[in-house]
Design a protein around this motif. Structure first.
Motif, mmCIF file in Angstrom:
data_model
loop_
_atom_site.group_PDB
_atom_site.id
_atom_site.type_symbol
_atom_site.label_atom_id
_atom_site.label_comp_id
_atom_site.label_asym_id
_atom_site.label_seq_id
_atom_site.Cartn_x
_atom_site.Cartn_y
_atom_site.Cartn_z
ATOM 1 N N ALA A 171 -10.894 0.324 5.519
ATOM 2 C CA ALA A 171 -10.357 1.337 4.607
ATOM 3 C C ALA A 171 -11.461 1.914 3.726
ATOM 4 O O ALA A 171 -11.543 3.134 3.534
ATOM 5 C CB ALA A 171 -9.252 0.738 3.747
ATOM 6 N N PHE A 172 -12.312 1.044 3.188
ATOM 7 C CA PHE A 172 -13.388 1.536 2.318
ATOM 8 C C PHE A 172 -14.365 2.414 3.086
ATOM 9 O O PHE A 172 -14.743 3.492 2.622
ATOM 10 C CB PHE A 172 -14.140 0.359 1.677
ATOM 11 N N THR A 173 -14.752 1.958 4.273
ATOM 12 C CA THR A 173 -15.708 2.732 5.079
ATOM 13 C C THR A 173 -15.137 4.094 5.456
ATOM 14 O O THR A 173 -15.810 5.123 5.331
ATOM 15 C CB THR A 173 -16.087 1.947 6.351
ATOM 16 N N THR A 174 -13.901 4.122 5.901
ATOM 17 C CA THR A 174 -13.263 5.375 6.285
ATOM 18 C C THR A 174 -13.077 6.290 5.071
ATOM 19 O O THR A 174 -13.346 7.493 5.145
ATOM 20 C CB THR A 174 -11.903 5.114 6.960
ATOM 21 N N GLY A 175 -12.609 5.710 3.973
ATOM 22 C CA GLY A 175 -12.420 6.507 2.761
ATOM 23 C C GLY A 175 -13.720 7.068 2.236
ATOM 24 O O GLY A 175 -13.778 8.221 1.782
ATOM 25 N N PHE A 176 -14.788 6.297 2.312
ATOM 26 C CA PHE A 176 -16.095 6.771 1.850
ATOM 27 C C PHE A 176 -16.638 7.869 2.766
ATOM 28 O O PHE A 176 -17.165 8.870 2.292
ATOM 29 C CB PHE A 176 -17.078 5.592 1.803
ATOM 30 N N ALA A 177 -16.483 7.678 4.083
ATOM 31 C CA ALA A 177 -16.991 8.668 5.042
ATOM 32 C C ALA A 177 -16.245 9.999 4.924
ATOM 33 O O ALA A 177 -16.851 11.069 5.024
ATOM 34 C CB ALA A 177 -16.879 8.128 6.457
ATOM 35 N N LEU A 178 -14.934 9.913 4.710
ATOM 36 C CA LEU A 178 -14.143 11.137 4.597
ATOM 37 C C LEU A 178 -14.102 11.678 3.166
ATOM 38 O O LEU A 178 -13.646 12.811 2.953
ATOM 39 C CB LEU A 178 -12.717 10.890 5.091
ATOM 40 N N GLY A 179 -14.508 10.847 2.211
ATOM 41 C CA GLY A 179 -14.448 11.279 0.812
ATOM 42 C C GLY A 179 -13.019 11.392 0.316
ATOM 43 O O GLY A 179 -12.720 12.231 -0.536
ATOM 44 N N SER A 180 -12.141 10.537 0.836
ATOM 45 C CA SER A 180 -10.731 10.632 0.495
ATOM 46 C C SER A 180 -10.206 9.278 0.007
ATOM 47 O O SER A 180 -10.092 8.321 0.773
ATOM 48 C CB SER A 180 -9.923 11.079 1.714
ATOM 49 N N PHE A 181 -9.880 9.246 -1.280
ATOM 50 C CA PHE A 181 -9.303 8.031 -1.850
ATOM 51 C C PHE A 181 -7.914 7.775 -1.280
ATOM 52 O O PHE A 181 -7.531 6.636 -1.018
ATOM 53 C CB PHE A 181 -9.244 8.155 -3.373
ATOM 54 N N GLN A 182 -7.164 8.842 -1.056
ATOM 55 C CA GLN A 182 -5.817 8.716 -0.509
ATOM 56 C C GLN A 182 -5.854 8.096 0.889
ATOM 57 O O GLN A 182 -5.041 7.234 1.204
ATOM 58 C CB GLN A 182 -5.122 10.078 -0.458
ATOM 59 N N MET A 183 -6.793 8.514 1.718
ATOM 60 C CA MET A 183 -6.914 7.959 3.070
ATOM 61 C C MET A 183 -7.269 6.471 2.995
ATOM 62 O O MET A 183 -6.754 5.662 3.761
ATOM 63 C CB MET A 183 -7.957 8.731 3.870
ATOM 64 N N MET A 184 -8.141 6.111 2.061
ATOM 65 C CA MET A 184 -8.524 4.709 1.901
ATOM 66 C C MET A 184 -7.307 3.856 1.539
ATOM 67 O O MET A 184 -7.089 2.793 2.123
ATOM 68 C CB MET A 184 -9.585 4.570 0.811
ATOM 69 N N ILE A 185 -6.513 4.341 0.614
ATOM 70 C CA ILE A 185 -5.323 3.598 0.191
ATOM 71 C C ILE A 185 -4.318 3.487 1.332
ATOM 72 O O ILE A 185 -3.712 2.429 1.546
ATOM 73 C CB ILE A 185 -4.677 4.257 -1.055
ATOM 74 N N LEU A 186 -4.123 4.565 2.088
ATOM 75 C CA LEU A 186 -3.174 4.530 3.204
ATOM 76 C C LEU A 186 -3.618 3.556 4.295
ATOM 77 O O LEU A 186 -2.789 2.818 4.853
ATOM 78 C CB LEU A 186 -2.994 5.932 3.784
ATOM 79 N N ILE A 187 -4.896 3.533 4.600
ATOM 80 C CA ILE A 187 -5.395 2.608 5.629
ATOM 81 C C ILE A 187 -5.259 1.170 5.151
ATOM 82 O O ILE A 187 -4.827 0.292 5.909
ATOM 83 C CB ILE A 187 -6.853 2.946 6.004
ATOM 84 N N TYR A 188 -5.574 0.917 3.881
ATOM 85 C CA TYR A 188 -5.441 -0.437 3.369
ATOM 86 C C TYR A 188 -3.968 -0.868 3.334
ATOM 87 O O TYR A 188 -3.640 -2.001 3.672
ATOM 88 C CB TYR A 188 -6.064 -0.578 1.982
ATOM 89 N N ALA A 189 -3.073 0.045 2.946
ATOM 90 C CA ALA A 189 -1.635 -0.269 2.935
ATOM 91 C C ALA A 189 -1.150 -0.589 4.342
ATOM 92 O O ALA A 189 -0.337 -1.507 4.539
ATOM 93 C CB ALA A 189 -0.845 0.891 2.341
ATOM 94 N N GLY A 190 -1.649 0.143 5.326
ATOM 95 C CA GLY A 190 -1.298 -0.166 6.714
ATOM 96 C C GLY A 190 -1.800 -1.544 7.118
ATOM 97 O O GLY A 190 -1.116 -2.284 7.836
ATOM 98 N N GLY A 191 -2.993 -1.909 6.653
ATOM 99 C CA GLY A 191 -3.521 -3.244 6.933
ATOM 100 C C GLY A 191 -2.689 -4.339 6.293
ATOM 101 O O GLY A 191 -2.472 -5.400 6.886
ATOM 102 N N VAL A 192 -2.200 -4.097 5.076
ATOM 103 C CA VAL A 192 -1.345 -5.072 4.394
ATOM 104 C C VAL A 192 -0.025 -5.235 5.141
ATOM 105 O O VAL A 192 0.465 -6.357 5.335
ATOM 106 C CB VAL A 192 -1.109 -4.655 2.924
ATOM 107 N N VAL A 193 0.563 -4.129 5.594
ATOM 108 C CA VAL A 193 1.823 -4.194 6.347
ATOM 109 C C VAL A 193 1.608 -4.915 7.669
ATOM 110 O O VAL A 193 2.411 -5.777 8.058
ATOM 111 C CB VAL A 193 2.398 -2.772 6.573
ATOM 112 N N LEU A 194 0.524 -4.610 8.379
ATOM 113 C CA LEU A 194 0.215 -5.293 9.629
ATOM 114 C C LEU A 194 0.015 -6.793 9.404
ATOM 115 O O LEU A 194 0.531 -7.628 10.154
ATOM 116 C CB LEU A 194 -1.034 -4.689 10.269
ATOM 117 N N THR A 195 -0.698 -7.146 8.340
ATOM 118 C CA THR A 195 -0.905 -8.560 8.008
ATOM 119 C C THR A 195 0.423 -9.246 7.718
ATOM 120 O O THR A 195 0.662 -10.368 8.178
ATOM 121 C CB THR A 195 -1.844 -8.686 6.792
#
Length: 99
Positions: A24-48
């Protein structure tokens, strides 16, 4: 879930959350999108949660062996020890020092 299964679930949870945070951090940093970082991390939490929360059969590979009721009757429970009342015992050494 047995004891070994609980240990496995804890380790798996930590690993999955760490990986999802890194992705999530790498993707959010590369895209410059905090919202994308949060969404990817939330998806990881749900998957976990979907992997860890249900009591899957691989979490119960080492079940505990309980005693039969007949065998348990042969080994009586130990008597509980009495609990102290909390009263302080007087110390004879300090009696002469009182002022």
């Amino acid at each position: 879930m047995d004891w070994q299964g609980q240990k496995l679930a804890e380790q798996l949870m930590q690993f999955l959350l760490l990986i999802s945070a890194a992705v999530a951090f790498t993707t959010g940093f590369a895209l410059g999108s905090f919202q994308m970082m949060i969404l990817i991390y939330a998806g990881g939490v749900v998957l976990t949660a979907l992997i860890i929360v249900p009591n899957w059969p691989f979490f119960n590979r080492n079940p505990l062996k309980w005693l039969d009721s007949v065998e348990a009757e042969r080994h009586p429970k130990p008597e509980p020890t009495p609990v102290s009342t909390g009263k302080k015992k007087s110390n004879s050494k300090n009696k002469g020092r009182e002022m």
